[in-house]
Scaffold this motif. Structure first.
Motif, PDB file in Angstrom:
ATOM      1  N   ARG A 182       0.799  -1.228   0.212  1.00 42.68           N
ATOM      2  CA  ARG A 182       0.043   0.083   0.021  1.00 42.68           C
ATOM      3  C   ARG A 182       0.846   1.234   0.020  1.00 42.68           C
ATOM      4  O   ARG A 182       0.468   2.245  -0.444  1.00 42.68           O
ATOM      5  N   GLY A 183       1.933   1.030   0.639  1.00 39.70           N
ATOM      6  CA  GLY A 183       2.979   2.317   0.847  1.00 39.70           C
ATOM      7  C   GLY A 183       3.626   2.760  -0.378  1.00 39.70           C
ATOM      8  O   GLY A 183       4.343   3.749  -0.660  1.00 39.70           O
ATOM      9  N   GLU A 184       3.716   2.202  -1.545  1.00 40.28           N
ATOM     10  CA  GLU A 184       4.250   2.340  -2.724  1.00 40.28           C
ATOM     11  C   GLU A 184       3.754   3.262  -3.481  1.00 40.28           C
ATOM     12  O   GLU A 184       2.516   3.807  -3.468  1.00 40.28           O
ATOM     13  N   SER A 185       4.358   4.327  -4.454  1.00 39.78           N
ATOM     14  CA  SER A 185       3.940   5.160  -5.166  1.00 39.78           C
ATOM     15  C   SER A 185       3.062   4.618  -6.407  1.00 39.78           C
ATOM     16  O   SER A 185       3.683   4.002  -7.509  1.00 39.78           O
ATOM     17  N   PRO A 186       1.936   5.066  -6.786  1.00 41.72           N
ATOM     18  CA  PRO A 186       1.229   4.587  -7.853  1.00 41.72           C
ATOM     19  C   PRO A 186       1.989   5.138  -9.208  1.00 41.72           C
ATOM     20  O   PRO A 186       1.972   4.146 -10.202  1.00 41.72           O
ATOM     21  N   SER A 187       2.460   6.432  -9.234  1.00 39.81           N
ATOM     22  CA  SER A 187       3.059   6.584 -10.318  1.00 39.81           C
ATOM     23  C   SER A 187       4.355   5.796 -10.767  1.00 39.81           C
ATOM     24  O   SER A 187       4.460   5.619 -11.909  1.00 39.81           O
ATOM     25  N   LYS A 188       4.928   5.601  -9.801  1.00 44.09           N
ATOM     26  CA  LYS A 188       6.264   4.610  -9.957  1.00 44.09           C
ATOM     27  C   LYS A 188       5.815   3.262 -10.631  1.00 44.09           C
ATOM     28  O   LYS A 188       6.608   2.751 -11.413  1.00 44.09           O
ATOM     29  N   LEU A 189       4.840   2.405 -10.041  1.00 41.59           N
ATOM     30  CA  LEU A 189       4.342   1.605 -10.581  1.00 41.59           C
ATOM     31  C   LEU A 189       3.839   1.499 -12.168  1.00 41.59           C
ATOM     32  O   LEU A 189       4.144   0.521 -12.907  1.00 41.59           O
ATOM     33  N   GLN A 190       3.134   2.569 -12.298  1.00 42.44           N
ATOM     34  CA  GLN A 190       2.655   2.502 -13.591  1.00 42.44           C
ATOM     35  C   GLN A 190       3.930   3.046 -14.705  1.00 42.44           C
ATOM     36  O   GLN A 190       3.832   2.336 -15.650  1.00 42.44           O
ATOM     37  N   ASP A 191       4.814   3.824 -14.427  1.00 43.71           N
ATOM     38  CA  ASP A 191       5.967   3.873 -15.120  1.00 43.71           C
ATOM     39  C   ASP A 191       6.906   2.505 -15.488  1.00 43.71           C
ATOM     40  O   ASP A 191       7.207   2.332 -16.151  1.00 43.71           O
ATOM     41  N   ILE A 192       6.786   1.984 -14.231  1.00 41.99           N
ATOM     42  CA  ILE A 192       7.449   0.359 -14.503  1.00 41.99           C
ATOM     43  C   ILE A 192       6.651  -0.461 -15.376  1.00 41.99           C
ATOM     44  O   ILE A 192       7.281  -0.997 -16.212  1.00 41.99           O
ATOM     45  N   LEU A 193       5.465  -0.505 -15.376  1.00 41.18           N
ATOM     46  CA  LEU A 193       4.636  -1.278 -16.360  1.00 41.18           C
ATOM     47  C   LEU A 193       4.640  -0.872 -17.515  1.00 41.18           C
ATOM     48  O   LEU A 193       4.773  -1.745 -18.550  1.00 41.18           O
ATOM     49  N   LEU A 194       4.444   0.457 -17.730  1.00 43.91           N
ATOM     50  CA  LEU A 194       4.572   0.897 -19.151  1.00 43.91           C
ATOM     51  C   LEU A 194       5.835   1.085 -19.714  1.00 43.91           C
ATOM     52  O   LEU A 194       6.088   0.792 -20.892  1.00 43.91           O
ATOM     53  N   GLU A 195       6.859   1.251 -19.207  1.00 39.26           N
ATOM     54  CA  GLU A 195       8.316   0.937 -19.547  1.00 39.26           C
ATOM     55  C   GLU A 195       8.417  -0.653 -20.133  1.00 39.26           C
ATOM     56  O   GLU A 195       9.178  -0.555 -21.114  1.00 39.26           O
ATOM     57  N   ALA A 196       8.191  -1.365 -19.301  1.00 39.67           N
ATOM     58  CA  ALA A 196       8.139  -2.850 -19.670  1.00 39.67           C
ATOM     59  C   ALA A 196       7.433  -2.981 -21.034  1.00 39.67           C
ATOM     60  O   ALA A 196       7.851  -3.842 -21.927  1.00 39.67           O
ATOM     61  N   ALA A 197       6.194  -2.547 -21.022  1.00 38.27           N
ATOM     62  CA  ALA A 197       5.289  -2.795 -22.341  1.00 38.27           C
ATOM     63  C   ALA A 197       5.763  -2.164 -23.164  1.00 38.27           C
ATOM     64  O   ALA A 197       5.892  -2.671 -24.664  1.00 38.27           O
ATOM     65  N   PHE A 198       6.234  -0.835 -23.360  1.00 32.58           N
ATOM     66  CA  PHE A 198       6.975  -0.350 -24.647  1.00 32.58           C
ATOM     67  C   PHE A 198       8.324  -0.816 -24.973  1.00 32.58           C
ATOM     68  O   PHE A 198       8.588  -0.819 -26.177  1.00 32.58           O
ATOM     69  N   ALA A 199       8.934  -1.578 -24.205  1.00 32.56           N
ATOM     70  CA  ALA A 199      10.077  -2.288 -24.356  1.00 32.56           C
ATOM     71  C   ALA A 199       9.985  -3.296 -25.286  1.00 32.56           C
ATOM     72  O   ALA A 199      10.831  -3.846 -25.911  1.00 32.56           O
ATOM     73  N   ASN A 200       8.885  -4.108 -25.315  1.00 31.48           N
ATOM     74  CA  ASN A 200       8.445  -5.261 -25.958  1.00 31.48           C
ATOM     75  C   ASN A 200       7.845  -4.970 -27.469  1.00 31.48           C
ATOM     76  O   ASN A 200       7.141  -4.097 -27.789  1.00 31.48           O
ATOM     77  N   GLU A 201       8.834  -5.521 -28.413  1.00 34.03           N
ATOM     78  CA  GLU A 201       8.588  -5.142 -29.877  1.00 34.03           C
ATOM     79  C   GLU A 201       7.423  -5.648 -30.432  1.00 34.03           C
ATOM     80  O   GLU A 201       6.977  -4.973 -31.349  1.00 34.03           O
ATOM     81  N   LYS A 202       6.655  -6.691 -29.704  1.00 40.98           N
ATOM     82  CA  LYS A 202       5.510  -7.121 -30.342  1.00 40.98           C
ATOM     83  C   LYS A 202       4.337  -6.420 -29.802  1.00 40.98           C
ATOM     84  O   LYS A 202       3.240  -6.750 -30.089  1.00 40.98           O
ATOM     85  N   VAL A 203       4.420  -5.594 -29.045  1.00 43.17           N
ATOM     86  CA  VAL A 203       3.409  -4.791 -28.406  1.00 43.17           C
ATOM     87  C   VAL A 203       2.952  -3.731 -29.468  1.00 43.17           C
ATOM     88  O   VAL A 203       3.817  -3.121 -29.967  1.00 43.17           O
ATOM     89  N   LEU A 204       1.631  -3.585 -29.736  1.00 43.04           N
ATOM     90  CA  LEU A 204       1.129  -2.661 -30.742  1.00 43.04           C
ATOM     91  C   LEU A 204       0.566  -1.258 -30.055  1.00 43.04           C
ATOM     92  O   LEU A 204       0.180  -1.258 -28.806  1.00 43.04           O
ATOM     93  N   ASP A 205       0.660  -0.321 -30.772  1.00 43.48           N
ATOM     94  CA  ASP A 205       0.243   0.918 -30.335  1.00 43.48           C
ATOM     95  C   ASP A 205      -1.199   1.078 -30.981  1.00 43.48           C
ATOM     96  O   ASP A 205      -2.175   2.097 -30.422  1.00 43.48           O
ATOM     97  N   GLU A 206      -1.817   0.198 -31.841  1.00 41.42           N
ATOM     98  CA  GLU A 206      -3.298   0.218 -32.101  1.00 41.42           C
ATOM     99  C   GLU A 206      -3.976  -1.347 -31.759  1.00 41.42           C
ATOM    100  O   GLU A 206      -3.072  -2.327 -31.955  1.00 41.42           O
ATOM    101  N   PRO A 207      -5.111  -1.105 -31.429  1.00 41.09           N
ATOM    102  CA  PRO A 207      -6.065  -0.101 -31.527  1.00 41.09           C
ATOM    103  C   PRO A 207      -6.232   0.984 -30.334  1.00 41.09           C
ATOM    104  O   PRO A 207      -6.408   2.175 -30.530  1.00 41.09           O
ATOM    105  N   GLU A 208      -5.154   0.815 -29.416  1.00 41.31           N
ATOM    106  CA  GLU A 208      -4.872   1.646 -28.427  1.00 41.31           C
ATOM    107  C   GLU A 208      -3.402   1.603 -27.570  1.00 41.31           C
ATOM    108  O   GLU A 208      -3.006   0.233 -27.853  1.00 41.31           O
TER     109      GLU A 208
END
Length: 267
Positions: A182-208
């Protein structure tokens, strides 16, 4: 007496000859039918035909040939076809009741071909079974599970069940869920998740594009969800790869797991 013995001998010879010819026809006929079906399976005539239609048609042809073979054998044995038809007509009610399941499966197979809820090669979830559609026969559909088990499902049951087809759409969404203290920073967690997602070349930008957010909160934990899109064929590759990469990233960044509350009973 001699005439009687001669009659018996002639009758036995006639009947024996018919039985012999019928047995030969049955054996040769079965061999011919197997070869015909095998040749049809390898014939290029079906190359442009839908796999489900091909499978169903071959099953139909095989059963039809066996019916013709049985009729031919009955004719050689000398049984009048009028008597056979009359016997079948008199027993039609009993036969109809006995074949209710078979007729329902036949009708289900025809409906599957007409409405096409899935095709051969599609991965589906239906009638409590998940697997790849291998074959649609006259009465049954065969699914192959992930661990290579062959599951046979009656067409009638399959037609009346909810069918989830995972192979139809070209892209699929991957949903991943993670928890942290509960004490973790939400924005920190979001950044970690999104960074891992954008680093994967098979992840698409469409439909979102990739999306991460808090989806739940308790006294001890926060739940986060990551939603990304990828090509259907890479679904499990992306699923397992991101799970591993995100867990490693959370550990590397010192993100704490939710606290486990231990309760003791009073004695």
């Amino acid at each position: 007496m001699e005439k009687f013995l001669s009659f018996i001998t002639e009758l036995a010879t006639t009947i024996g000859t018919r039985i012999l010819f019928a047995a030969i026809l049955l054996l040769v006929g079965r061999l011919i039918i197997k070869n015909v079906v095998r040749l049809l399976r390898g014939n290029h005539l079906f190359d442009k035909t839908d796999a489900a239609v091909r499978s169903f048609t071959l099953s139909f042809v095989e059963i039809g040939l066996y019916v013709l073979l049985v009729i031919s054998v009955i004719g050689i044995l000398g049984v009048p076809m009028a008597s056979v038809v009359a016997a079948l007509a008199s027993a039609s009610v009993a036969i109809g009741l006995a074949l209710q399941g078979a007729l329902a499966n036949l009708a289900g197979g025809i409906m599957l071909l007409l409405f096409r809820p899935f095709q051969i090669g599609d991965y589906i979830d239906a009638a409590g079974v998940s697997g790849t559609a291998k074959e649609i026969t006259f009465f049954y559909t065969v699914l192959v599970t992930f661990d290579n088990k062959y599951v046979t499902i009656p067409n009638g049951t399959l037609m009346n069940a909810n069918v989830v087809n995972y192979s139809t759409a070209p892209v699929r969404r991957v949903d991943l869920n993670f928890s942290c203290a509960r004490g973790e920073s939400p924005s920190k967690l979001q950044d970690i998740l999104l960074e891992a997602a954008f680093a994967n070349e098979k992840v698409l930008d469409e439909p979102e594009p990739p999306f991460a957010c808090i989806t739940g909160i308790t006294d001890e934990a926060m739940q986060f969800s990551l939603r990304i899109w990828c090509q259907n064929e890479y679904y499990w590759t992306v699923y397992f790869d991101l799970n591993q990469k995100i867990i490693e990233a959370l550990t590397k960044n010192g993100v704490h797991a939710p606290a486990v509350r231990v309760t003791t009973e009073a004695r």
